[in-house]
Scaffold this motif. Sequence first.
Motif, PDB file in Angstrom:
ATOM      1  N   PRO B  94       0.812  -1.209   0.054  1.00 28.47           N
ATOM      2  CA  PRO B  94      -0.020   0.069  -0.097  1.00 28.47           C
ATOM      3  C   PRO B  94       0.894   1.083  -0.124  1.00 28.47           C
ATOM      4  O   PRO B  94       1.019   2.170   0.909  1.00 28.47           O
ATOM      5  N   VAL B  95       1.728   1.459  -0.969  1.00 27.06           N
ATOM      6  CA  VAL B  95       2.559   2.602  -0.981  1.00 27.06           C
ATOM      7  C   VAL B  95       1.999   3.924  -0.889  1.00 27.06           C
ATOM      8  O   VAL B  95       0.774   4.177  -1.579  1.00 27.06           O
ATOM      9  N   GLY B  96       2.285   4.614  -0.013  1.00 27.77           N
ATOM     10  CA  GLY B  96       1.616   6.113   0.113  1.00 27.77           C
ATOM     11  C   GLY B  96       0.335   5.978   0.861  1.00 27.77           C
ATOM     12  O   GLY B  96      -0.477   7.007   0.691  1.00 27.77           O
ATOM     13  N   ALA B  97      -0.078   5.123   1.338  1.00 24.99           N
ATOM     14  CA  ALA B  97      -1.173   4.855   2.099  1.00 24.99           C
ATOM     15  C   ALA B  97      -1.626   6.065   3.191  1.00 24.99           C
ATOM     16  O   ALA B  97      -0.497   6.325   3.880  1.00 24.99           O
ATOM     17  N   GLY B  98      -2.457   6.916   2.818  1.00 27.71           N
ATOM     18  CA  GLY B  98      -2.852   7.780   3.854  1.00 27.71           C
ATOM     19  C   GLY B  98      -2.499   9.302   2.970  1.00 27.71           C
ATOM     20  O   GLY B  98      -2.776  10.258   3.719  1.00 27.71           O
ATOM     21  N   ALA B  99      -1.834   9.133   1.911  1.00 26.88           N
ATOM     22  CA  ALA B  99      -1.390  10.409   1.230  1.00 26.88           C
ATOM     23  C   ALA B  99      -2.376  11.238   0.820  1.00 26.88           C
ATOM     24  O   ALA B  99      -2.374  12.531   0.747  1.00 26.88           O
ATOM     25  N   THR B 100      -3.474  10.411   0.336  1.00 25.96           N
ATOM     26  CA  THR B 100      -4.467  10.908  -0.655  1.00 25.96           C
ATOM     27  C   THR B 100      -5.661  10.377  -0.464  1.00 25.96           C
ATOM     28  O   THR B 100      -5.574   9.025  -0.384  1.00 25.96           O
ATOM     29  N   PRO B 101      -6.791  10.982  -0.455  1.00 26.20           N
ATOM     30  CA  PRO B 101      -8.219  10.427  -0.255  1.00 26.20           C
ATOM     31  C   PRO B 101      -8.348   9.076  -1.561  1.00 26.20           C
ATOM     32  O   PRO B 101      -8.827   8.323  -1.377  1.00 26.20           O
ATOM     33  N   TYR B 102      -7.855   9.474  -2.644  1.00 25.57           N
ATOM     34  CA  TYR B 102      -7.815   8.592  -3.896  1.00 25.57           C
ATOM     35  C   TYR B 102      -7.142   7.171  -3.554  1.00 25.57           C
ATOM     36  O   TYR B 102      -7.623   6.208  -3.694  1.00 25.57           O
ATOM     37  N   ARG B 103      -5.930   7.390  -3.062  1.00 25.51           N
ATOM     38  CA  ARG B 103      -5.229   6.241  -2.625  1.00 25.51           C
ATOM     39  C   ARG B 103      -5.863   5.653  -1.603  1.00 25.51           C
ATOM     40  O   ARG B 103      -6.004   4.169  -1.589  1.00 25.51           O
ATOM     41  N   ASN B 104      -6.465   6.077  -0.582  1.00 21.72           N
ATOM     42  CA  ASN B 104      -7.089   5.646   0.488  1.00 21.72           C
ATOM     43  C   ASN B 104      -8.489   4.762  -0.122  1.00 21.72           C
ATOM     44  O   ASN B 104      -8.784   3.676   0.370  1.00 21.72           O
ATOM     45  N   ALA B 105      -8.978   5.357  -1.146  1.00 20.49           N
ATOM     46  CA  ALA B 105     -10.284   4.700  -1.531  1.00 20.49           C
ATOM     47  C   ALA B 105      -9.907   3.532  -2.326  1.00 20.49           C
ATOM     48  O   ALA B 105     -10.721   2.500  -2.397  1.00 20.49           O
ATOM     49  N   VAL B 106      -8.814   3.637  -3.247  1.00 27.25           N
ATOM     50  CA  VAL B 106      -8.508   2.272  -3.940  1.00 27.25           C
ATOM     51  C   VAL B 106      -8.221   1.087  -2.938  1.00 27.25           C
ATOM     52  O   VAL B 106      -8.521   0.067  -3.068  1.00 27.25           O
ATOM     53  N   LEU B 107      -7.437   1.809  -1.668  1.00 30.74           N
ATOM     54  CA  LEU B 107      -7.105   0.577  -0.822  1.00 30.74           C
ATOM     55  C   LEU B 107      -8.163  -0.092  -0.255  1.00 30.74           C
ATOM     56  O   LEU B 107      -8.346  -1.265   0.069  1.00 30.74           O
ATOM     57  N   LYS B 108      -9.232   0.783   0.249  1.00 32.53           N
ATOM     58  CA  LYS B 108     -10.256   0.427   0.962  1.00 32.53           C
ATOM     59  C   LYS B 108     -11.026  -0.573  -0.080  1.00 32.53           C
ATOM     60  O   LYS B 108     -11.250  -1.687   0.524  1.00 32.53           O
ATOM     61  N   GLU B 109     -11.062  -0.298  -1.388  1.00 37.56           N
ATOM     62  CA  GLU B 109     -11.704  -1.207  -2.193  1.00 37.56           C
ATOM     63  C   GLU B 109     -11.058  -2.629  -2.088  1.00 37.56           C
ATOM     64  O   GLU B 109     -11.525  -3.631  -2.171  1.00 37.56           O
ATOM     65  N   LEU B 110      -9.541  -2.347  -2.351  1.00 41.04           N
ATOM     66  CA  LEU B 110      -8.967  -3.660  -2.586  1.00 41.04           C
ATOM     67  C   LEU B 110      -9.022  -4.807  -1.270  1.00 41.04           C
ATOM     68  O   LEU B 110      -9.248  -5.697  -1.673  1.00 41.04           O
ATOM     69  N   ILE B 111      -8.859  -4.019  -0.455  1.00 43.26           N
ATOM     70  CA  ILE B 111      -9.029  -4.905   0.891  1.00 43.26           C
ATOM     71  C   ILE B 111     -10.236  -5.261   1.282  1.00 43.26           C
ATOM     72  O   ILE B 111     -10.326  -6.200   2.037  1.00 43.26           O
ATOM     73  N   SER B 112     -11.365  -4.320   0.934  1.00 42.02           N
ATOM     74  CA  SER B 112     -12.627  -4.966   1.415  1.00 42.02           C
ATOM     75  C   SER B 112     -13.383  -5.912   0.516  1.00 42.02           C
ATOM     76  O   SER B 112     -14.255  -6.581   0.803  1.00 42.02           O
ATOM     77  N   THR B 113     -13.015  -5.792  -1.052  1.00 42.88           N
ATOM     78  CA  THR B 113     -13.521  -6.556  -1.835  1.00 42.88           C
ATOM     79  C   THR B 113     -12.681  -7.760  -2.016  1.00 42.88           C
ATOM     80  O   THR B 113     -13.537  -8.950  -2.327  1.00 42.88           O
ATOM     81  N   TYR B 114     -11.583  -7.670  -1.804  1.00 40.38           N
ATOM     82  CA  TYR B 114     -10.582  -8.812  -2.153  1.00 40.38           C
ATOM     83  C   TYR B 114      -9.987  -9.353  -0.907  1.00 40.38           C
ATOM     84  O   TYR B 114     -10.141  -8.818  -0.049  1.00 40.38           O
ATOM     85  N   HIS B 115      -9.376 -10.469  -1.324  1.00 39.24           N
ATOM     86  CA  HIS B 115      -8.518 -10.804  -0.054  1.00 39.24           C
ATOM     87  C   HIS B 115      -7.134 -11.096  -0.127  1.00 39.24           C
ATOM     88  O   HIS B 115      -6.569 -12.246  -0.556  1.00 39.24           O
ATOM     89  N   PRO B 116      -6.275 -10.036   0.248  1.00 34.97           N
ATOM     90  CA  PRO B 116      -4.761 -10.146  -0.061  1.00 34.97           C
ATOM     91  C   PRO B 116      -4.357 -11.404   0.889  1.00 34.97           C
ATOM     92  O   PRO B 116      -4.590 -11.384   1.714  1.00 34.97           O
ATOM     93  N   SER B 117      -3.267 -12.014   0.549  1.00 35.28           N
ATOM     94  CA  SER B 117      -2.593 -13.074   1.230  1.00 35.28           C
ATOM     95  C   SER B 117      -1.794 -12.434   2.194  1.00 35.28           C
ATOM     96  O   SER B 117      -1.577 -13.067   3.182  1.00 35.28           O
ATOM     97  N   VAL B 118      -1.006 -11.355   1.853  1.00 40.14           N
ATOM     98  CA  VAL B 118      -0.070 -10.898   2.655  1.00 40.14           C
ATOM     99  C   VAL B 118      -0.136  -9.060   2.184  1.00 40.14           C
ATOM    100  O   VAL B 118      -0.453  -8.779   1.373  1.00 40.14           O
TER     101      VAL B 118
END
Lengths: 272, 272, 272
Positions: B94-118
Motif C-alpha cells: 500500500p505505497v503512500g497509504a494515507g497520502a491522498t483520499p484517492y489512494r485510500n479509496a483504492v486501498l479500501k476497495e482492494l482490501i474490502s472486496t478482495y482478500h490479499p494473502s499478505v
Amino acid sequence: MTQRIWNYISGLRQTSPLVHSITNYVVMNNTANALLAAGASPIMAHAHQEMKDMVSIAGALVINIGTLDEYWVESMRLAIRQAEALKKPWVLDPVGAGATPYRNAVLKELISTYHPSVIRGNASEIMALAQVSVQTKGVDSTHQTEEALDAALQLNAITGAVICVSGATDNIVHHGKRILLRNGDPIMSRITGMGCTATALIAAFCASTPGELFEATTAAMALTGVAGEKAAAQAKGPGSLQMHFLDILSTITEDEFNSSLNIEEEYASIQS
Amino acid sequence: MTQRIWNYISGLRQTSPLVHSITNYVVMNNTANALLAAGASPIMAHAHQEMKDMVSIAGALVINIGTLDEYWVESMRLAIRQAEALKKPWVLDPVGAGATPYRNAVLKELISTYHPSVIRGNASEIMALAQVSVQTKGVDSTHQTEEALDAALQLNAITGAVICVSGATDNIVHHGKRILLRNGDPIMSRITGMGCTATALIAAFCASTPGELFEATTAAMALTGVAGEKAAAQAKGPGSLQMHFLDILSTITEDEFNSSLNIEEEYASIQS
Amino acid sequence: MTQRIWNYISGLRQTSPLVHSITNYVVMNNTANALLAAGASPIMAHAHQEMKDMVSIAGALVINIGTLDEYWVESMRLAIRQAEALKKPWVLDPVGAGATPYRNAVLKELISTYHPSVIRGNASEIMALAQVSVQTKGVDSTHQTEEALDAALQLNAITGAVICVSGATDNIVHHGKRILLRNGDPIMSRITGMGCTATALIAAFCASTPGELFEATTAAMALTGVAGEKAAAQAKGPGSLQMHFLDILSTITEDEFNSSLNIEEEYASIQS
C-alpha cells in the motif's frame, strides 16, 4: 568479418545516431544507458501526436512490446508507418511472445501488416512468433536450439526480416546466411533487460550503417556478448554485472574486442 | 526456524517461480532485478486484455499502488480476481497509504472486496491502512512501533492477511503469531524501492512454497534484511548499496545467512 | 556565496523536504535515488484524482515532459494549478524542446498559462523554448553558448522564472544576475537523466529554502556538478559513474565540496 564488426562499433561511436525506442517501462533506463554507453543517442517517446515527428528525426526505431497496452500499441503503429514511409529500419523485440493471446495478436498484426527490418528474441519467443505467424505448422521438435533455428528460418522467409535468436549461442539468419556467436555468460540472464539492450543496439547499428541490416545485427550481438562476457569476469553478482557492462560498452578497445570475439559464419548451407 | 528460512531461500533458487508484478514505474527495474537475483522470474504487464492470462501462468501476484491511475487500478482488479479464482497468492504493497483520499479509496476497495494473502508496508502505511479499513478507531497512541503493531493486528483480524510492518525491526503477524526481525541498516531507506523489493520477494516465496504464507513472508523479509545489512557493510553510499544488495541476494550462502540472521518468535502472546 | 551554497546543502539534509515529480519513465528511478541521496524525500504520482492532494503535501513540484502524453499533460496542469494556488515553487524541465510540434505546443501552454519558478534545460532546449515563447525573433547567432545565454535572458524576462542553461559551464540567470558554474565532466552526458536529476535537485533546494529561487538553483547545479566531477574521477565508465555519483551526493563533506566548487558571479552586467 571480425574487422568489419569493429568498424561498426567504432562507426557507431562516431556517428552517434538517434534511436527512437518504444519500449517497456522495466528497461527504459538500462536501454537508454546502454545506447549512450555504446555511442548512440536515445529518444523515448510514445504520445500519438508526436510519433511521426520523432521517427522523422531518428535514424532507427525500436518496437519492444514488453509492457504493451492499447495506447502504446497505437503508438507503435504510428511510428512503424512513419519509419516504413521514410525507409528507416525498425527492429522488433517480441517480449513474452506466446505468453498471452493478446500479445500474440499484437505480434501477428505487427509482422503481417508491417515489415520489420530485424527481429530479435530468445528461443521461446522466436518459436512462439513463428507459430503465430505460420499457423500451419506446430513447433514440436524436442531440441530447443534446432527448433528455434527452424522457426527463425521460417520467420525470415515469411517476413524478410533478419532474425536473431539470442541465447548461449546467438544465431543470426538471413537469406541462407547464418552467423553463430558464442560470447556472453549465463549470469547475463540474471539481470533484466539484457535482451532488450541487445535489440536497442541492433537498431543503433542499423541507423549508423544504413542498408547493412545483417551485419549491423551481428555487430550489436557481438558487442553485447563480448561486453557481457568481460563484465561477468569482473562481476561479483548481477548488480556489479550491470555496472561493469555499461563501463565496458563505453570503453572497450579494438584489441580487447577482437581477442574475445567468438564468431562462426555459415553460408548457403541452411534452408527451412 | 532459522534452518527453515534457509530452506525457503534455497528452494526459491531451485523452483524459480514466475511472479507477476503490477507495480510502480519507479521501482520496476529494481524489482525485476531483485527477483532475478533471488532466483525468481519476473513478469510485468498491465494491459487489461492479458491480465487473466498473465496471472494464470504466474505463481503469485504483486499489487503495488505506488504510481496508480484509473487504468492500472482496473488492471489490478482484473489480476486479483483471477488470482483469487485460481487460489494463487497475491501480496499488497500500500505505497503512500494515507497520502491522498484517492489512494485510500483504492486501498479500501482492494482490501474490502478482495482478500490479499499478505500486506507489507512501513509503519505509517500500515497505520493508515488500518484507519481506512477500520474507521471506527483512530490511531492515536504516541509510540509508533506499538501503534503500527496494533494496526497490524487489526488488519490481520479484518483481512485474514499476513501483515508485515517493515522498519528498523520488521514485525510479521498472523493469527496470534509474531516474528521480529532485526536485520537491515538505516541506509536501506536511502534508496528507492527497497520496501517494494521486499514485497516482490514475499510474493516469490509465496509462489515457491504455496500455502506457507507466514513463513514465506518471514523468509523474504529475512533475506532482504540480511542482504541489505551485508550490502551496507560494503557500501560507500546508496549507489554502491544497490549494487552490493543485488550481488548478495544472488550469492549469499547458508552459513553467511544463518550467522547474520537476527530473528525472534512470539506465539499466542499478542492479541489486538 | 560558497559558504551559502554549503548551507543549502546541509540544510537540505536536515529538512528532508517532500518533492513531487511528474517526470519521465526513463529517469524516475535515478531521480528518486538522487533526491534520497541528497537528503530529500521523493513522491512520484500522476493520477488526476490525487494531483491536488499530492501537491498539497509536497514542498515543491517538478514538471519534466520527457515522456509526455495527453493524460500526463493534464496531470501536469492539475499539479501546477495547485502549486500556484498554494504558492509552492515548481520547476520545469523542457526535455526535448524543439523536437516535435506537440512538445512545443505543450511547453508554450505551460509557460504562457502558468508561472514556473525555475526552468532548467541544455542549450538547445532553452533556445527552442525561447523560440516557442518569443516567436517574434529567431535564434540565429552562430555561437551556441551565447545563443543560449541570449535565449535564457529572453525567457527570464518573459516568464520571470530563474533560467538555468546547463552544459560544460552552467549559466544561471535572473533579473540581471548571472552565475557561472564550471564543475562537472563530459562523461556525465553519457548517462541518461543527469539533467533531470539536476532539475529535481533544484526543486528540492527550492522546497528546503522557500523564496530563495536563484540561490537554490545555484546550490542544486553546484552540487550536481561537483558530485559528478568527483564521481567521474573515480569512474571506469558510465556504469560506475552513476554509482559513484549517488554515493558522493549522499556523503560529500563541506571541505570536499568547497575545495572543488568553481563558481563565478556577475551582477547587473547582462541584459537581453
